[in-house]
Structure formats: structure tokens, C-alpha cells
Design an enzyme around this catalytic site. Structure first.
Site, PDB file in Angstrom:
ATOM      1  N   ILE B  27       0.825  -1.210   0.000  1.00  0.00           N
ATOM      2  CA  ILE B  27       0.000   0.000   0.000  1.00  0.00           C
ATOM      3  C   ILE B  27       0.860   1.262   0.000  1.00  0.00           C
ATOM      4  O   ILE B  27       0.426   2.331  -0.454  1.00  0.00           O
ATOM      5  CB  ILE B  27      -0.970  -0.020   1.210  1.00  0.00           C
ATOM      6  N   LYS B 113      -5.017   1.978   8.123  1.00  0.00           N
ATOM      7  CA  LYS B 113      -6.091   1.323   8.868  1.00  0.00           C
ATOM      8  C   LYS B 113      -5.929  -0.184   8.744  1.00  0.00           C
ATOM      9  O   LYS B 113      -5.334  -0.618   7.758  1.00  0.00           O
ATOM     10  CB  LYS B 113      -7.469   1.782   8.416  1.00  0.00           C
TER      11      LYS B 113
END
Lengths: 378, 378
Positions: B27, B113
């Protein structure tokens, strides 16, 4: 060797199925129109609690007052020898009595949903139909739309869709203050299941449809989902379902207190299907759904595709007329050809009712999970 | 009298926020691109467990190897005086240690997250940020897309949308066999919340968003919704939520074992809002949603309308760059203007985490309903 050509259809196949409309509820107007759209069906009689109401229904719905008989009682309609089948949009609380009575008089039964206030009542109706050898079908119109068959083909496609994993259905329409005070669907003695029966029925049916009508093993109402009126009738509720030994989970919420929604979302291992006007398509001539097959992320996960494909399914007849057409076809098979009633429709109705019973039981027990018996009767 | 023109922006406002990337997860590549898209942000350094990994990340992502420093440990990155803020895509199990350490060294924290494995860990992180006076934000990119603001305007429209009644979110993507064996998101010590943390996070956030961030009073996992791997990590689950004294009910299901779905459906008393690519819009430049306002049935209920309106919201920057832009703006306010950190982002993260904790507790207790404390800390 080629198959021989089919024999010409016997003359009596053209003899339409003669419907008696048992009760003049608002929904009966929609069905009266539907029956008239179907070549193999005709309205022979209308029965109401008073003959004047039956006459008014006949005139207000453009029926031929000379050809359609008006009966001033439900009994009189059932005694009418010129009626093959009844369409019964009575309050649910009256279904057991009148649907069974219709069957006992040899009338085939097209029964509005919810089929009954509880599975025991429906069992009595189905037993009466069985004993009389008449066809039973509940009035879940969406089952007959070609869109539903098209969606079934999608879900059955193991490559593009895979195995069903998650199902969600949301059904709602916001009723008026007058409805909340006076409609039969908020009266415990008339439609004791309230929103659960009126629209939760569709959620449950759609979920069962999505899993090939396998009954869930456990049903639990959702904490906080239940709103009742002062008489204890459900105005909003929701539930989740599981199938032991499977990875399928289904949820639904239904409400008389929220804006119109008719959603079904089914997520498989390879694809996703979504429909947002499941119960009543936006338009009569064409109904859509959306499908995603084997989606993949773009590089760096900054997007994905393919985008949902919008599928439109055309139909010449509205779904309620297709329902009447299918019901009439089954009735003719019994009436004219000595066929046996089609067992699929009562079985599906019975399963839907069994799940509704479980949801109701869970609601009544503070959202405790309820096991559903997987017996022969289901 | 007209407002006076704003004073010219001081020179230091043009000094970009210098990011250090803490860990080279997949990510991070998306975020590295995002940081480079934002005029007020720059990548100053990359820290990994080895300098060669950091160097490889720098070269593979087209960063300037002469300008971007490669650190061979997380500590070294945190000690880099040329870093204002860290973006930390570490495994969730490492968040408490490294996010708190970053704050203690005066670095602002943009944290992937799920923010933490549990609310207690997040509280430690937030306390560290608070003590150091640095900005905290979690990496929920969708919050920053203009579509999200547009949808908020819809839901806030009392006339067209009314009051929220039913919320459903479905989040899934089907992971590979390799993921199921090796990804950090299926390892209890690295990402103990599994699918609940990775994607259930979005369901919970979206539901909280839809109710204006009011914490639910009760959360219950859905019976049958939970699939775990052999190590006990959640691969699929679902839950329902209630808010005592309100008529809102929310459900969600999330799964690593089903095809891609990113759905949020919100039904109000007057309207309905649906989005099916909530977390990652199909395309970067434009994202859509669908809205129905004050629908009504056609005569005889043979159709309804108006049909859902499809709304497209354009954006020049992808949502992850908008997130970086907003975070950088807040960091500059603290760094350059003596401003206080914005409390909204930690508060939203904390509420999301509190609900995840409750879902996890319910899962661990056989789907028992869990009350959420409505305290000051929430």
C-alpha cells in the site's frame, strides 16, 4: 431419427381458466388487469362481503358487467360452478379459512402473500389443496419476471459468479399516517405479521431463491431492528440467517417506516449481482439488474474493473400477468389433461413461511437464534 | 460592508510537509504516488527493516535516490530531523509501538487502517500524539473523496432524504490461496483482526459516517457470519448495530472469501442512497453514486419513480492524494502557525476502533450482543 411433431393442441386448451376474485382489496385491481392481459385467463366472477361492493369493483375496473358475476359473499363465489380458480387478496388472517374452503370446493388457489400468518395455517391450506388435487400458488409476482430467471442464470454460472457467500435484501416503503392507523397490515387480527409478512416476505423469498431454496438452519432477528405498533404488529424488523456447514450468510431489513427500497445484493466467490427494484420493477416493459464478474484491481489498487454491467430484460407482459399465465397453464394441465398440480410452488411458499415463522419467533424471544427443523414437511 | 481581502499566505506555507514512509508494504506504493501528486507534500525518507529494501522501494517507485534518504531501521527514520510526518503502513500489530514512537519524536502520524488491534492500543497512540501535539489521521482514503462530501449533503437533506433508518454495507474481496497462507492480514500477531480490521473497518466507518458518528449502543456479530482460519483470524464476519432510542438499524458483512464488493446502502425516511465502489472508486477521475428522493408508486403499483439518479463526482486528485493534502494542511497549521492538531480525525478513528472492538468481542462470545460504553473517551 427426428422426434415426431407434437399433436395439435386439443380444443379445450383454448378454453380459458375462469377466475373468481375473492375480495376487493386494492391489490385486486392490479390482478384484475393482469388476468385480462392473459389470453388463457378470464374473470368470471367477483365476490365481496356485499354485492354492491363486488358490482362497484366490476364497473370501476372496466370489467363487463353482463359477463362477470357479482357475488355478495365469499361463500357464493366459492359455490359458483363457473369459477375454476380463485385469486384471494384477503387479509392474511382470513387465508386459512377461505383458501381451504376454496380448495374443498375444487377451486385452484392463487393466494396473495404472505400466504398465511404462520406455517401451521399454511399447512392446513396446502393439505386442503392436496386433498382436492388443486393447484396452489402464492402471489409473489417477481418470481415470474424473466429478469428473475436471467438473474438465476447468472448466479448458477459457477465460472462468472462462483458460490454464493453473502446475501442482503432491504425492502421498505414509507407508509402514510392513515396506513399506520387503519391499514389491515397494521391490525393484529388481519395481518399479524405486519411489515414482516408484507415485505419481509420478499426478502426471505429472495434469499431462499438465491440459495436454491435450501432452508437456513438458524435464523435470528437483529437486535434493535424491530419496531412494533401499540398492538404489537411489526412495522420494521430485520434478521440474519445461516446454513450450517456452508459459508453463506444472509441478512435482511424491512420497514414500513423508511423510503422505498427493494434491494437484493448477492455476492459470490467470483461475481456480484445487484438489483434495486426487485419487487416492483420501475417500468413494466423492461427491468434491469447489475452484475460484476471476476473483477480485479488495477495496478497500485487505484481503481478496478470491469465496471458493473447493466443488464436489461424486456417483457411483453408485466410480471403479475406472467404469474397469472403460469398459474393458468398449471390449472389447465390439471383441469383439462388430468395432470397433477405442480409441487414446486407450494413447496417454495412453505419454506418462505417457515423462515417467517422463525423470524417472528426470534423477534418474540428478544432476538434469540431460532433453529429451523429440516423435516420432510419443509 | 465587504470582508477585507485575506492577508497574503506567508512564505513558510509553501514549505512542503516532508514525509517519511515507515515500512514498505504494498500500500505504501500507492501512498508514495499520492504524496508526489500533492504540491504541499514531499517524500523525504523511506525507512525499512533493511537499507537495501528502502533503496529498492525508492528506485522502484521512481523517487529521486539523491534526494530521498533510505533508512535501514524504523528508529533511524524516526530520528531523521528532516522528516515532519510519517506515513506508517506497518502491520497493525506494530502500530502501537511505532506510531507512539513517531509521535514521541515529534512526527505527525498518518497511520494505515485498521488503526490498531484494539481501542486500548489506539488510545496509547492517541495519547502519545496528544502529548507531543502532533496531528493524527488514519488512512481511510474514502473519507477525503469529494463524492463522500457530496453523499453527506444528500443524507443531510431532511426534505429529500429525511432521517436515516436502515444502513447496510457489504465489503469483500476474494484473496488468493497465497494470501490465505502468507499475507500479514491472516497472521494473528501481525493483523489479528483479519478481514474485520482490513475491510470491516470500512463498513464500520461508513455506518458511523452515515449516522453522523454517533456510537451505536449495542453491537452483535451475526450468527453464522464468522469464518476464521486455523490460527483464529477472522476471514469473514458480519454484525448488526443499534442506537438505543432511535429507529436506525445497521448491518454489515465483510469477507476475504467473496468477490469484490464495496457497497453502502442508506435508506432514509424520504430517500435512498447507494454506492457500490465505496472504498476504491472504479476510476480515479470520477466516482458515482445513486440516489432516489421521495419515490412514489405508479397507479395500480405497476411501477414507480423517479428512477434512481446517477450522480458523478469529479476529482482532479485521487482520494489518497486528497487525504495526503488534507493531512499536510493540518500538519502545516501546527508546524508553521502554532495551530492545534485537528481533533476530528483521532475522534473518528477512536469510534471506529471502539465498534471493531465490540464486534470482535461479540464474535469471541458466540455473537452475544455487546454494549458500547458511551463515555468521554469515545
Amino acid at each position: 431419427m427426428e422426434d415426431p411433431p407434437p399433436p395439435p393442441e386439443p380444443e379445450h386448451h383454448h378454453r380459458p381458466v375462469r377466475f373468481g376474485i375473492l375480495g376487493c382489496a386494492a391489490i385486486a385491481r392490479k390482478l384484475a388487469r393482469a388476468i385480462r392481459l392473459v389470453p388463457g385467463a378470464t374473470i368470471a366472477a367477483v365476490g365481496s362481503r356485499s354485492e354492491s361492493k363486488a358490482r362497484r369493483f366490476i364497473s370501476e375496473n372496466g370489467l363487463d358487467g353482463a359477463a362477470v358475476r357479482a357475488h355478495g359473499s365469499y361463500e357464493a363465489l366459492l359455490d359458483d360452478p363457473g369459477v375454476d380458480a380463485v385469486y384471494a387478496p384477503l387479509p392474511t388472517g382470513l387465508h386459512a379459512r377461505w383458501a381451504a374452503a376454496a380448495a374443498a370446493r375444487g377451486k385452484h388457489v392463487l393466494l396473495e402473500k404472505p400466504a398465511a400468518p404462520c406455517a401451521a395455517d399454511l399447512d392446513a391450506i396446502l393439505a386442503a389443496c392436496d386433498a382436492a388435487g388443486v393447484q396452489f400458488m402464492d402471489g409473489t409476482m417477481l418470481m415470474h419476471h424473466p429478469r428473475t430467471h436471467e438473474m438465476r442464470n447468472i448466479i448458477a454460472d459457477k465460472k462468472a459468479f462462483g458460490d454464493v457467500r453473502m446475501i442482503n435484501s432491504v425492502l421498505s416503503f414509507r407508509v402514510s399516517d392513515d396506513f399506520l392507523q387503519n391499514d389491515i397490515r397494521v391490525k393484529p387480527e388481519l395481518d399479524g405479521l405486519g411489515a414482516l409478512g408484507d415485505i419481509g416476505w420478499y426478502c426471505v423469498r429472495a434469499i431462499l431463491w438465491a440459495v436454491g431454496y435450501e432452508l437456513p438452519t438458524t435464523v435470528a432477528a437483529l437486535p434493535g431492528s424491530v419496531t412494533k405498533n401499540d398492538a404489537g404488529v411489526v412495522l420494521a424488523c430485520g434478521a440474519s440467517m445461516r446454513w450450517a456447514g456452508s459459508k453463506v450468510v444472509a441478512t435482511f431489513t424491512c420497514s414500513f417506516l423508511a423510503s422505498l427500497a427493494m434491494d437484493l445484493t448477492v455476492v459470490g466467490t467470483n461475481g456480484t449481482l445487484r438489483v434495486t427494484d426487485l419487487v416492483i420493477p420501475l417500468e413494466e416493459r423492461s427491468a434491469g439488474f447489475s452484475v460484476v464478474a471476476t473483477p480485479a484491481m488495477a495496478e497500485l489498487a487505484v481503481g478496478w474493473g470491469p465496471p458493473p454491467a447493466e443488464v436489461a430484460v424486456a417483457t411483453d407482459l408485466p410480471q403479475e400477468a406472467l404469474m397469472v399465465q403460469e398459474f393458468a397453464r398449471l390449472v389447465r394441465s390439471v383441469r383439462d389433461d388430468g395432470g397433477r398440480p405442480e409441487g414446486k410452488w407450494p413447496a417454495i411458499a412453505r419454506k418462505t413461511q417457515a423462515v417467517l415463522d422463525a423470524v417472528k419467533a426470534s423477534i418474540d424471544k428478544g432476538c434469540e437464534p431460532i433453529e429451523i427443523m429440516q423435516g420432510l414437511n419443509n
